[in-house]
Write a protein that holds these residues in place. Sequence first.
Motif, short mmCIF file in Angstrom:
data_model
loop_
_atom_site.label_atom_id
_atom_site.label_comp_id
_atom_site.label_asym_id
_atom_site.label_seq_id
_atom_site.Cartn_x
_atom_site.Cartn_y
_atom_site.Cartn_z
N VAL A 182 0.87 -1.18 0.00
CA VAL A 182 0.00 0.00 0.00
C VAL A 182 0.90 1.23 0.00
O VAL A 182 1.79 1.35 0.84
CB VAL A 182 -0.94 0.01 1.23
CG1 VAL A 182 -1.74 1.31 1.27
CG2 VAL A 182 -1.87 -1.19 1.21
N PHE A 183 0.67 2.11 -0.96
CA PHE A 183 1.45 3.34 -1.10
C PHE A 183 0.66 4.47 -0.45
O PHE A 183 -0.50 4.71 -0.78
CB PHE A 183 1.68 3.63 -2.59
CG PHE A 183 2.60 4.77 -2.85
CD1 PHE A 183 3.90 4.77 -2.38
CD2 PHE A 183 2.18 5.85 -3.60
CE1 PHE A 183 4.77 5.82 -2.64
CE2 PHE A 183 3.03 6.90 -3.88
CZ PHE A 183 4.33 6.89 -3.39
N HIS A 184 1.28 5.16 0.52
CA HIS A 184 0.59 6.15 1.34
C HIS A 184 0.93 7.57 0.89
O HIS A 184 2.10 7.92 0.75
CB HIS A 184 1.00 5.98 2.81
CG HIS A 184 0.62 4.64 3.36
ND1 HIS A 184 -0.55 4.42 4.03
CD2 HIS A 184 1.26 3.44 3.33
CE1 HIS A 184 -0.63 3.16 4.40
NE2 HIS A 184 0.46 2.53 3.97
N LEU A 185 -0.12 8.37 0.71
CA LEU A 185 0.02 9.78 0.33
C LEU A 185 -0.85 10.64 1.24
O LEU A 185 -1.93 10.21 1.65
CB LEU A 185 -0.42 9.99 -1.12
CG LEU A 185 0.39 9.29 -2.20
CD1 LEU A 185 -0.40 9.26 -3.51
CD2 LEU A 185 1.71 9.99 -2.39
N ARG A 186 -0.38 11.84 1.53
CA ARG A 186 -1.17 12.83 2.27
C ARG A 186 -1.16 14.11 1.45
O ARG A 186 -0.10 14.65 1.14
CB ARG A 186 -0.57 13.11 3.65
CG ARG A 186 -0.76 12.00 4.63
CD ARG A 186 -0.10 12.36 5.96
NE ARG A 186 -0.24 11.28 6.89
CZ ARG A 186 -1.18 11.19 7.82
NH1 ARG A 186 -2.04 12.17 7.97
NH2 ARG A 186 -1.24 10.16 8.61
N PHE A 187 -2.36 14.60 1.15
CA PHE A 187 -2.49 15.83 0.37
C PHE A 187 -3.02 16.95 1.24
O PHE A 187 -3.90 16.74 2.08
CB PHE A 187 -3.45 15.61 -0.81
CG PHE A 187 -2.99 14.55 -1.77
CD1 PHE A 187 -1.93 14.78 -2.63
CD2 PHE A 187 -3.62 13.32 -1.80
CE1 PHE A 187 -1.50 13.79 -3.51
CE2 PHE A 187 -3.20 12.33 -2.68
CZ PHE A 187 -2.14 12.57 -3.53
N ASP A 188 -2.52 18.14 1.00
CA ASP A 188 -2.94 19.33 1.74
C ASP A 188 -4.41 19.61 1.42
O ASP A 188 -4.78 19.81 0.26
CB ASP A 188 -2.05 20.50 1.32
CG ASP A 188 -2.34 21.76 2.11
OD1 ASP A 188 -3.49 22.25 2.07
OD2 ASP A 188 -1.41 22.27 2.75
N LYS A 189 -5.22 19.61 2.46
CA LYS A 189 -6.67 19.78 2.31
C LYS A 189 -7.03 21.18 1.78
O LYS A 189 -7.87 21.31 0.89
CB LYS A 189 -7.32 19.54 3.67
CG LYS A 189 -8.80 19.46 3.67
CD LYS A 189 -9.41 18.89 4.94
CE LYS A 189 -8.88 19.38 6.23
NZ LYS A 189 -9.67 18.91 7.38
N SER A 245 1.15 16.85 7.40
CA SER A 245 0.15 17.14 8.42
C SER A 245 -0.83 15.99 8.60
O SER A 245 -1.15 15.27 7.64
CB SER A 245 -0.61 18.41 8.03
OG SER A 245 -1.73 18.60 8.86
N SER A 246 -1.33 15.83 9.81
CA SER A 246 -2.36 14.82 10.05
C SER A 246 -3.72 15.31 9.55
O SER A 246 -4.62 14.52 9.32
CB SER A 246 -2.43 14.47 11.54
OG SER A 246 -2.77 15.63 12.28
N ASP A 247 -3.87 16.62 9.37
CA ASP A 247 -5.11 17.20 8.87
C ASP A 247 -5.01 17.29 7.35
O ASP A 247 -4.73 18.33 6.78
CB ASP A 247 -5.32 18.59 9.48
CG ASP A 247 -6.68 19.17 9.12
OD1 ASP A 247 -7.62 18.38 8.89
OD2 ASP A 247 -6.79 20.41 9.06
N ALA A 248 -5.20 16.13 6.70
CA ALA A 248 -4.96 16.03 5.27
C ALA A 248 -5.96 15.08 4.62
O ALA A 248 -6.69 14.37 5.30
CB ALA A 248 -3.54 15.50 5.04
N ILE A 249 -5.95 15.09 3.30
CA ILE A 249 -6.66 14.06 2.55
C ILE A 249 -5.69 12.90 2.44
O ILE A 249 -4.61 13.03 1.85
CB ILE A 249 -7.09 14.57 1.16
CG1 ILE A 249 -8.08 15.73 1.30
CG2 ILE A 249 -7.69 13.42 0.34
CD1 ILE A 249 -8.42 16.42 0.00
N ILE A 250 -6.05 11.80 3.04
CA ILE A 250 -5.17 10.64 3.09
C ILE A 250 -5.56 9.68 1.97
O ILE A 250 -6.72 9.29 1.87
CB ILE A 250 -5.26 9.94 4.46
CG1 ILE A 250 -4.80 10.91 5.55
CG2 ILE A 250 -4.46 8.65 4.47
CD1 ILE A 250 -5.13 10.46 6.95
N ALA A 251 -4.60 9.35 1.13
CA ALA A 251 -4.85 8.40 0.04
C ALA A 251 -3.98 7.17 0.25
O ALA A 251 -2.79 7.28 0.55
CB ALA A 251 -4.52 9.05 -1.31
N LYS A 252 -4.61 6.02 0.13
CA LYS A 252 -3.90 4.74 0.22
C LYS A 252 -4.10 4.03 -1.11
O LYS A 252 -5.22 3.69 -1.48
CB LYS A 252 -4.44 3.90 1.37
CG LYS A 252 -4.19 4.53 2.72
CD LYS A 252 -4.72 3.67 3.84
CE LYS A 252 -4.45 4.33 5.18
NZ LYS A 252 -4.88 3.49 6.29
#
Length: 147
Positions: free
Chosen positions: A98-105, A118-125
């Motif tokens: 699983v490839f983990h990405l976090r995008f700035d909301k 940041s933990s306050d993000a759009i998390i994509a797996k």
Amino acid sequence: MIHHITMRVIAHATEDVSRVREALDFFLSGAGVKDGNNLIEELEAEGHHGNPITILSVQLKKKAECLKFARFVRGNFSEEDAGMLRKEMPERLDDDTVFHLRFDKQAAYLQQVKLTNSSDAIIAKVKIETYPKNREKAGVIVEELFG
């Protein structure tokens, strides 16, 4: 290739849920999803400190949408984000492929693709498909898609 993509984002009590939904929908439209609002699941929950939160989540299962998502993300990265992602790829790919990405909301709401820690993000797996399951082969696929 990609088996499926799961995205999740939290709308805190101080945020407008419709705006957070728009930020998530930015990625769905980039993936070619026609009506993302019908796919997005909404769950009312309680945060760590008892505050009300809304969890928005969606899963893309169609191969074409998953591939469009990867191309959309890669095509909209800044050079800085692309370089950071290339450097961090091994750490972002787990043993379950699983490839983990976090995008700035906030950037997504403004129609921009920007990585964040940041933990306050759009998390994509992004679940990478290899048979048999192989982290090294998955890494090659991730580099082809996002590198």
